[in-house]
Scaffold this motif. Structure first.
Motif, PDB file in Angstrom:
ATOM      1  N   UNK A   1      -2.091   5.997  -3.587  1.00  0.00           N
ATOM      2  CA  UNK A   1      -2.906   7.178  -3.320  1.00  0.00           C
ATOM      3  C   UNK A   1      -2.008   8.395  -3.467  1.00  0.00           C
ATOM      4  N   UNK A   2      -2.424   9.377  -4.247  1.00  0.00           N
ATOM      5  CA  UNK A   2      -1.593  10.563  -4.481  1.00  0.00           C
ATOM      6  C   UNK A   2      -2.141  11.756  -3.717  1.00  0.00           C
ATOM      7  N   UNK A   3      -1.291  12.388  -2.918  1.00  0.00           N
ATOM      8  CA  UNK A   3      -1.658  13.572  -2.150  1.00  0.00           C
ATOM      9  C   UNK A   3      -0.695  14.701  -2.482  1.00  0.00           C
TER      10      UNK A   3
ATOM     11  N   UNK B   1       2.353  11.924 -14.534  1.00  0.00           N
ATOM     12  CA  UNK B   1       1.672  10.887 -15.295  1.00  0.00           C
ATOM     13  C   UNK B   1       2.466   9.582 -15.271  1.00  0.00           C
ATOM     14  N   UNK B   2       3.783   9.696 -15.367  1.00  0.00           N
ATOM     15  CA  UNK B   2       4.663   8.530 -15.306  1.00  0.00           C
ATOM     16  C   UNK B   2       4.487   7.808 -13.974  1.00  0.00           C
ATOM     17  N   UNK B   3       4.475   8.560 -12.877  1.00  0.00           N
ATOM     18  CA  UNK B   3       4.304   7.958 -11.552  1.00  0.00           C
ATOM     19  C   UNK B   3       2.945   7.290 -11.433  1.00  0.00           C
ATOM     20  N   UNK B   4       1.904   7.922 -11.954  1.00  0.00           N
ATOM     21  CA  UNK B   4       0.562   7.334 -11.889  1.00  0.00           C
ATOM     22  C   UNK B   4       0.487   6.040 -12.688  1.00  0.00           C
ATOM     23  N   UNK B   5       1.191   5.992 -13.830  1.00  0.00           N
ATOM     24  CA  UNK B   5       1.185   4.800 -14.674  1.00  0.00           C
ATOM     25  C   UNK B   5       1.870   3.622 -13.995  1.00  0.00           C
TER      26      UNK B   5
ATOM     27  N   UNK C   1       0.857  -1.193   0.000  1.00  0.00           N
ATOM     28  CA  UNK C   1       0.000   0.000   0.000  1.00  0.00           C
ATOM     29  C   UNK C   1       0.891   1.241   0.000  1.00  0.00           C
ATOM     30  N   UNK C   2       0.684   2.126  -0.955  1.00  0.00           N
ATOM     31  CA  UNK C   2       1.608   3.232  -1.176  1.00  0.00           C
ATOM     32  C   UNK C   2       0.881   4.566  -1.199  1.00  0.00           C
ATOM     33  N   UNK C   3       1.474   5.545  -0.547  1.00  0.00           N
ATOM     34  CA  UNK C   3       0.993   6.918  -0.626  1.00  0.00           C
ATOM     35  C   UNK C   3       2.084   7.761  -1.262  1.00  0.00           C
ATOM     36  N   UNK C   4       1.730   8.482  -2.300  1.00  0.00           N
ATOM     37  CA  UNK C   4       2.655   9.343  -3.021  1.00  0.00           C
ATOM     38  C   UNK C   4       2.358  10.789  -2.623  1.00  0.00           C
ATOM     39  N   UNK C   5       3.357  11.490  -2.086  1.00  0.00           N
ATOM     40  CA  UNK C   5       3.167  12.859  -1.614  1.00  0.00           C
ATOM     41  C   UNK C   5       4.013  13.801  -2.472  1.00  0.00           C
ATOM     42  N   UNK C   6       3.356  14.763  -3.114  1.00  0.00           N
ATOM     43  CA  UNK C   6       4.034  15.697  -4.003  1.00  0.00           C
ATOM     44  C   UNK C   6       3.814  17.130  -3.545  1.00  0.00           C
ATOM     45  N   UNK C   7       4.799  17.994  -3.807  1.00  0.00           N
ATOM     46  CA  UNK C   7       4.672  19.410  -3.481  1.00  0.00           C
ATOM     47  C   UNK C   7       3.982  20.170  -4.602  1.00  0.00           C
TER      48      UNK C   7
END
Length: 199
Positions: A163-165, A153-157, A135-141
């Motif tokens: 889950x992206x926050x 888009x690359x990360x989402x693919x 289970x992964x959460x991706x946190x971006x600024x």
């Protein structure tokens, strides 16, 4: 960051034997995606490395700590004055009548030449992400200059289960949004503890 529902019960010693893969979750904070077609040849890596050694950068000498604080705040507007002062004190050293930034010698090599693992290109990076099953959460600024639209888009693919926050801030979220980031990691740990059955 890895979170585990059992980690807090093992404050000393080797706890790895007490944790199974289903106990774990992953938080990726501002991962940097390699540029497309960015893999240099070995010769180009060597030239870059030798050029940098031949002409090292001269350190910027700042008049006093206030100048360092101003530079931090200009680069990271989300930082409070107190946080900027603490960082400036920790990351500067005296030089003559002023201050210079503290540097780790390992950062003086501007190329990954001679690293045993080789060059991590975009394709290889994608393959590595594809293998993540936790289970992964991706946190971006929100103001980060490191992750462009095509990088997201690359990360989402390649992280379809993530889950992206987003948080207000740039690339350095641990210093720009520490409380919000800590809350995300804490919530991820609580979810892991609540949802994962025993091994």
């Amino acid at each position: 960051f890895f979170s585990s529902r059992r980690r807090h019960t093992r404050l000393q010693g080797d706890w790895s034997s007490d944790v199974c893969s289903s106990d774990l979750s992953l938080v990726l904070v501002e991962p940097v995606v390699p540029d497309p077609d960015s893999s240099p040849t070995t010769a180009r890596q060597l030239i870059t490395h030798l050029d940098y050694l031949a002409t090292p950068l001269s350190p910027l000498v700042m008049e006093n700590l206030a100048v360092a604080v101003q530079r931090f705040q200009a680069l990271k507007p989300q930082l409070s004055v107190l946080a900027a002062e603490q960082l400036a004190k920790r990351l500067t050293v005296p030089q003559g009548m002023g201050l210079i930034w503290r540097w780790d010698p390992r950062l003086q090599a501007r190329t990954p030449f001679s690293l045993g693992a080789g060059w991590l290109d975009r394709y290889s990076y994608g393959q590595m992400l594809d293998q993540i099953t936790l289970p992964t959460t991706l946190v971006l600024g929100q103001q980060s200059q490191f992750n462009r639209f095509e990088d997201r888009q690359f990360l989402s693919t390649h992280l379809t289960q993530a889950q992206c926050l987003t948080l207000a801030g740039g690339h350095d979220l641990p210093s720009e949004a520490p409380l919000a980031l800590a809350r995300i990691i804490h919530n991820m740990m609580l979810e892991t503890a609540a949802n994962v059955p025993p091994c």
